[in-house]
Scaffold this motif. Sequence first.
Motif, mmCIF file in Angstrom:
data_model
loop_
_atom_site.group_PDB
_atom_site.id
_atom_site.type_symbol
_atom_site.label_atom_id
_atom_site.label_comp_id
_atom_site.label_asym_id
_atom_site.label_seq_id
_atom_site.Cartn_x
_atom_site.Cartn_y
_atom_site.Cartn_z
ATOM 1 N N ALA A 139 7.757 -15.271 13.966
ATOM 2 C CA ALA A 139 6.441 -15.933 14.025
ATOM 3 C C ALA A 139 5.487 -15.442 12.944
ATOM 4 O O ALA A 139 4.277 -15.388 13.146
ATOM 5 C CB ALA A 139 5.810 -15.736 15.398
ATOM 6 N N SER A 140 6.020 -15.052 11.782
ATOM 7 C CA SER A 140 5.171 -14.550 10.703
ATOM 8 C C SER A 140 4.897 -15.604 9.632
ATOM 9 O O SER A 140 4.119 -15.346 8.702
ATOM 10 C CB SER A 140 5.809 -13.326 10.052
ATOM 11 N N GLY A 141 5.536 -16.757 9.732
ATOM 12 C CA GLY A 141 5.327 -17.789 8.736
ATOM 13 C C GLY A 141 5.746 -17.332 7.351
ATOM 14 O O GLY A 141 6.834 -16.788 7.170
ATOM 15 N N SER A 142 4.867 -17.530 6.391
ATOM 16 C CA SER A 142 5.164 -17.156 5.010
ATOM 17 C C SER A 142 4.410 -15.903 4.572
ATOM 18 O O SER A 142 4.363 -15.583 3.386
ATOM 19 C CB SER A 142 4.806 -18.308 4.061
ATOM 20 N N THR A 143 3.816 -15.177 5.532
ATOM 21 C CA THR A 143 2.983 -14.028 5.161
ATOM 22 C C THR A 143 3.789 -12.878 4.554
ATOM 23 O O THR A 143 3.211 -12.005 3.909
ATOM 24 C CB THR A 143 2.193 -13.500 6.377
ATOM 25 N N TYR A 144 5.089 -12.857 4.762
ATOM 26 C CA TYR A 144 5.930 -11.820 4.171
ATOM 27 C C TYR A 144 6.764 -12.358 3.009
ATOM 28 O O TYR A 144 7.604 -11.636 2.480
ATOM 29 C CB TYR A 144 6.855 -11.214 5.223
ATOM 30 N N PHE A 145 6.545 -13.612 2.613
ATOM 31 C CA PHE A 145 7.316 -14.219 1.524
ATOM 32 C C PHE A 145 6.576 -13.999 0.213
ATOM 33 O O PHE A 145 5.494 -14.537 0.000
ATOM 34 C CB PHE A 145 7.505 -15.713 1.787
ATOM 35 N N ASN A 146 7.149 -13.185 -0.674
ATOM 36 C CA ASN A 146 6.426 -12.769 -1.873
ATOM 37 C C ASN A 146 6.656 -13.708 -3.058
ATOM 38 O O ASN A 146 7.441 -14.656 -2.982
ATOM 39 C CB ASN A 146 6.786 -11.325 -2.240
ATOM 40 N N TYR A 147 5.973 -13.426 -4.153
ATOM 41 C CA TYR A 147 6.053 -14.283 -5.337
ATOM 42 C C TYR A 147 7.421 -14.212 -6.011
ATOM 43 O O TYR A 147 7.752 -15.053 -6.859
ATOM 44 C CB TYR A 147 4.955 -13.894 -6.339
ATOM 45 N N LYS A 148 8.224 -13.223 -5.641
ATOM 46 C CA LYS A 148 9.574 -13.119 -6.174
ATOM 47 C C LYS A 148 10.579 -13.937 -5.365
ATOM 48 O O LYS A 148 11.774 -13.877 -5.598
ATOM 49 C CB LYS A 148 10.016 -11.652 -6.205
ATOM 50 N N LYS A 149 10.068 -14.637 -4.349
ATOM 51 C CA LYS A 149 10.861 -15.581 -3.554
ATOM 52 C C LYS A 149 11.795 -14.906 -2.565
ATOM 53 O O LYS A 149 12.904 -15.360 -2.323
ATOM 54 C CB LYS A 149 11.673 -16.538 -4.458
ATOM 55 N N PHE A 150 11.374 -13.798 -1.974
ATOM 56 C CA PHE A 150 12.117 -13.230 -0.852
ATOM 57 C C PHE A 150 11.124 -12.541 0.083
ATOM 58 O O PHE A 150 9.989 -12.255 -0.296
ATOM 59 C CB PHE A 150 13.215 -12.261 -1.312
ATOM 60 N N TYR A 151 11.558 -12.291 1.312
ATOM 61 C CA TYR A 151 10.694 -11.655 2.307
ATOM 62 C C TYR A 151 10.674 -10.143 2.065
ATOM 63 O O TYR A 151 11.709 -9.533 1.784
ATOM 64 C CB TYR A 151 11.186 -11.962 3.724
ATOM 65 N N SER A 152 9.491 -9.574 2.205
ATOM 66 C CA SER A 152 9.394 -8.145 1.914
ATOM 67 C C SER A 152 8.187 -7.526 2.599
ATOM 68 O O SER A 152 7.254 -8.210 3.017
ATOM 69 C CB SER A 152 9.266 -7.922 0.399
ATOM 70 N N VAL A 153 8.249 -6.189 2.722
ATOM 71 C CA VAL A 153 7.078 -5.380 3.033
ATOM 72 C C VAL A 153 6.763 -4.576 1.775
ATOM 73 O O VAL A 153 7.643 -4.334 0.945
ATOM 74 C CB VAL A 153 7.315 -4.432 4.231
ATOM 75 N N VAL A 154 5.521 -4.172 1.633
ATOM 76 C CA VAL A 154 5.087 -3.516 0.402
ATOM 77 C C VAL A 154 4.967 -2.015 0.620
ATOM 78 O O VAL A 154 4.349 -1.557 1.591
ATOM 79 C CB VAL A 154 3.730 -4.077 -0.071
ATOM 80 N N LEU A 155 5.575 -1.262 -0.291
ATOM 81 C CA LEU A 155 5.411 0.190 -0.344
ATOM 82 C C LEU A 155 4.404 0.495 -1.438
ATOM 83 O O LEU A 155 4.625 0.173 -2.612
ATOM 84 C CB LEU A 155 6.748 0.867 -0.658
ATOM 85 N N LEU A 156 3.277 1.072 -1.067
ATOM 86 C CA LEU A 156 2.263 1.512 -2.020
ATOM 87 C C LEU A 156 2.273 3.030 -2.032
ATOM 88 O O LEU A 156 2.106 3.661 -0.982
ATOM 89 C CB LEU A 156 0.882 0.993 -1.613
ATOM 90 N N ALA A 157 2.489 3.623 -3.196
ATOM 91 C CA ALA A 157 2.644 5.075 -3.264
ATOM 92 C C ALA A 157 1.863 5.649 -4.433
ATOM 93 O O ALA A 157 1.596 4.970 -5.424
ATOM 94 C CB ALA A 157 4.119 5.449 -3.391
ATOM 95 N N MET A 158 1.521 6.923 -4.295
ATOM 96 C CA MET A 158 0.800 7.652 -5.346
ATOM 97 C C MET A 158 1.559 8.931 -5.669
ATOM 98 O O MET A 158 2.027 9.630 -4.760
ATOM 99 C CB MET A 158 -0.624 7.988 -4.892
ATOM 100 N N VAL A 159 1.671 9.233 -6.974
ATOM 101 C CA VAL A 159 2.377 10.435 -7.416
ATOM 102 C C VAL A 159 1.484 11.247 -8.337
ATOM 103 O O VAL A 159 0.487 10.746 -8.870
ATOM 104 C CB VAL A 159 3.690 10.078 -8.147
ATOM 105 N N ASP A 160 1.875 12.520 -8.538
ATOM 106 C CA ASP A 160 1.142 13.381 -9.459
ATOM 107 C C ASP A 160 1.772 13.325 -10.838
ATOM 108 O O ASP A 160 2.631 12.481 -11.117
ATOM 109 C CB ASP A 160 1.063 14.806 -8.907
ATOM 110 N N ALA A 161 1.396 14.222 -11.713
ATOM 111 C CA ALA A 161 1.881 14.196 -13.095
ATOM 112 C C ALA A 161 3.362 14.505 -13.211
ATOM 113 O O ALA A 161 3.983 14.209 -14.240
ATOM 114 C CB ALA A 161 1.085 15.200 -13.936
ATOM 115 N N ASP A 162 3.964 15.072 -12.173
ATOM 116 C CA ASP A 162 5.394 15.395 -12.172
ATOM 117 C C ASP A 162 6.199 14.402 -11.346
ATOM 118 O O ASP A 162 7.331 14.695 -10.948
ATOM 119 C CB ASP A 162 5.616 16.813 -11.633
ATOM 120 N N TYR A 163 5.623 13.237 -11.051
ATOM 121 C CA TYR A 163 6.274 12.183 -10.267
ATOM 122 C C TYR A 163 6.494 12.571 -8.814
ATOM 123 O O TYR A 163 7.284 11.936 -8.108
ATOM 124 C CB TYR A 163 7.629 11.773 -10.876
ATOM 125 N N LYS A 164 5.826 13.595 -8.349
ATOM 126 C CA LYS A 164 5.965 14.005 -6.952
ATOM 127 C C LYS A 164 4.992 13.204 -6.090
ATOM 128 O O LYS A 164 3.818 13.042 -6.429
ATOM 129 C CB LYS A 164 5.693 15.499 -6.801
#
Length: 227
Positions: A139-164
């Motif tokens: 029952a999510s409709g198209s809210t998980y359908f991204n511009y790359k044409k597949f269903y997805s959830v988004v991982l948003l991450a932050m790293v330091d200068a050493d990629y940690k």
Amino acid sequence: MVELRREDTTAFTNFLRMPPAMFDELLTRVGPRITKQRTYYRAPIEPGMKLAITLRHLASGSKYTDMRYGWRVPHNTISLIVREVCRAIIEEYIDEVMPVPTTKAEWRRIADEYYQKWNFPHTCGSLDGKHVACKCPPASGSTYFNYKKFYSVVLLAMVDADYKFLWADIGGRGAASDAQVWNDSDLQEAIIDGDLKLPDPEPLPHDTEDLPYFFIVCCSSFLLCAF
């Protein structure tokens, strides 16, 4: 697994993407969290087996239905095991391997490393997002359908200068824009509320005008500045 480890440690490392010593350390720390009590009905799956199944799934991306034959564990049980072990690993290691800075001095140290290694002054972290493929939620409709044409959830991450990793947010809807994902994150809320305790604005090197510390984003659509 015991025979593979005893007879060919190189193959063991390639199979689970970690050497036996690291596997043992991980099992020692995570094992108590995934150990089940024995009952009169059935013997529980050993924590070592649970960990190996999870690591192999993460390393190979194999489907549960394919893994059930090699491990002799039903696919629906594997799906529960992977979630349980991943949750246990996160709970055991998150404060150790992904600590969010809590003082101005800690943020300034990160900014100093960015300047020394990447010539980016006043930078407290790098942000980027990743679409993780998923099945369409009910029952999510198209809210998980991204511009790359597949269903997805988004991982948003932050790293330091050493990629940690310093911080991560998982669960944004695939159809959401970068700005929507950012606005719904607790990091954005913490910046606005001043909970991050970022350093006070200071002049850039060879300059006299104060400039706030900020985060850089691997995206051309916007730059996030923390005032």
